[in-house]
Scaffold this motif. Sequence first.
Motif, PDB file in Angstrom:
ATOM      1  N   VAL A  55      54.347  20.758 -19.525  1.00  0.00           N
ATOM      2  CA  VAL A  55      53.270  21.416 -18.775  1.00  0.00           C
ATOM      3  C   VAL A  55      53.162  20.869 -17.346  1.00  0.00           C
TER       4      VAL A  55
ATOM      5  N   CYS B 201      54.818  22.690 -13.797  1.00  0.00           N
ATOM      6  CA  CYS B 201      54.011  23.055 -12.634  1.00  0.00           C
ATOM      7  C   CYS B 201      54.561  22.393 -11.373  1.00  0.00           C
ATOM      8  N   SER B 202      54.836  21.094 -11.450  1.00  0.00           N
ATOM      9  CA  SER B 202      55.369  20.402 -10.275  1.00  0.00           C
ATOM     10  C   SER B 202      56.742  20.941  -9.900  1.00  0.00           C
TER      11      SER B 202
ATOM     12  N   LYS C 261      57.858  24.028 -10.137  1.00  0.00           N
ATOM     13  CA  LYS C 261      57.726  25.275  -9.383  1.00  0.00           C
ATOM     14  C   LYS C 261      57.454  24.986  -7.910  1.00  0.00           C
TER      15      LYS C 261
ATOM     16  N   GLN D  52      51.227  29.807  -5.952  1.00  0.00           N
ATOM     17  CA  GLN D  52      50.464  30.200  -7.133  1.00  0.00           C
ATOM     18  C   GLN D  52      50.305  29.032  -8.094  1.00  0.00           C
ATOM     19  N   ALA D  53      51.368  28.238  -8.272  1.00  0.00           N
ATOM     20  CA  ALA D  53      51.296  27.075  -9.151  1.00  0.00           C
ATOM     21  C   ALA D  53      50.260  26.081  -8.642  1.00  0.00           C
ATOM     22  N   GLU D  54      50.248  25.857  -7.333  1.00  0.00           N
ATOM     23  CA  GLU D  54      49.284  24.909  -6.769  1.00  0.00           C
ATOM     24  C   GLU D  54      47.855  25.445  -6.843  1.00  0.00           C
TER      25      GLU D  54
ATOM     26  N   GLU E 165      46.603  28.025  -8.931  1.00  0.00           N
ATOM     27  CA  GLU E 165      46.074  28.460 -10.224  1.00  0.00           C
ATOM     28  C   GLU E 165      46.354  27.501 -11.381  1.00  0.00           C
ATOM     29  N   GLU E 166      47.493  26.823 -11.354  1.00  0.00           N
ATOM     30  CA  GLU E 166      47.871  25.976 -12.485  1.00  0.00           C
ATOM     31  C   GLU E 166      47.438  24.525 -12.309  1.00  0.00           C
ATOM     32  N   LEU E 167      47.731  23.960 -11.152  1.00  0.00           N
ATOM     33  CA  LEU E 167      47.496  22.534 -10.943  1.00  0.00           C
ATOM     34  C   LEU E 167      46.033  22.117 -11.114  1.00  0.00           C
TER      35      LEU E 167
ATOM     36  N   LEU F 125      45.145  21.611 -14.777  1.00  0.00           N
ATOM     37  CA  LEU F 125      45.819  20.456 -15.374  1.00  0.00           C
ATOM     38  C   LEU F 125      45.168  19.152 -14.928  1.00  0.00           C
TER      39      LEU F 125
ATOM     40  N   PHE G 205      54.485  16.240  -7.009  1.00  0.00           N
ATOM     41  CA  PHE G 205      53.360  16.921  -6.366  1.00  0.00           C
ATOM     42  C   PHE G 205      53.128  16.330  -4.971  1.00  0.00           C
TER      43      PHE G 205
END
Length: 220
Positions: free
Chosen positions: A102, A106-107, A109, A132-134, A136-138, A141, A174
């Motif tokens: 997980v 994310c990192s 991407k 988007q990863a930074e 919406e996802e990060l 987490l 990151f």
Amino acid sequence: MLRVIIYGSILSPFVRKLLAYLGEKNIAFELKGVGIGDPDPGFRAASPLGKMPAMEDDGFTLADSSAIIHYLEAKYPEPALIPADPQERGQVIWWDEFGDTVFALCSGKMFFNRVVAPKFLNRKGDAAMADQAEREELPKLLDYLESALPASGFLVGDRLTLADLAVASPLMNFRHCGARIDPAVHPKIAAWSEAILARPSLAPWVEKEERMMKKGMGEA
């Protein structure tokens, strides 16, 4: 005396985790740097899928950071970084999975599209995917990790375990992407990650990869 040979790049969160583990266990090793799709025969023999890290230990080869660590933990049980207590062991395995899948996904991407592709592969990355990863996802987490960090400053059992190394390692990727931990928003993560990344097992590699990043980005 034979030493463990590790194949990989220190910019990989999986390699970084393994190198930190080796340092904490005081296991002598030789790092052979390889890149994505590297044709090095030793690396390809140890890693049939061409993924890093891979290991050779006196003729025995193995790939995947977690597989290598479990092998070495059985061979060199002290100091224990994977607890014997059933509940603590389960927690460590969970955090290792969290870090490797997980968190690292994310990192990855962000790191691949912002750093690896444009700076090292000379091709355009997918900026939209990284953004988007930074966005919406990060945050989700980090919110979860902040809520789960105990007051002790270690993820499992009030002492350093594989869990801390596995989850702290992707944070460097990151950081390389410009996504740093805001102490005002995630104070526990900020303090914990600073302490883990400053350990003697990690600090020299962190310094080396930061120099690599500056060189790769054309900085002095």
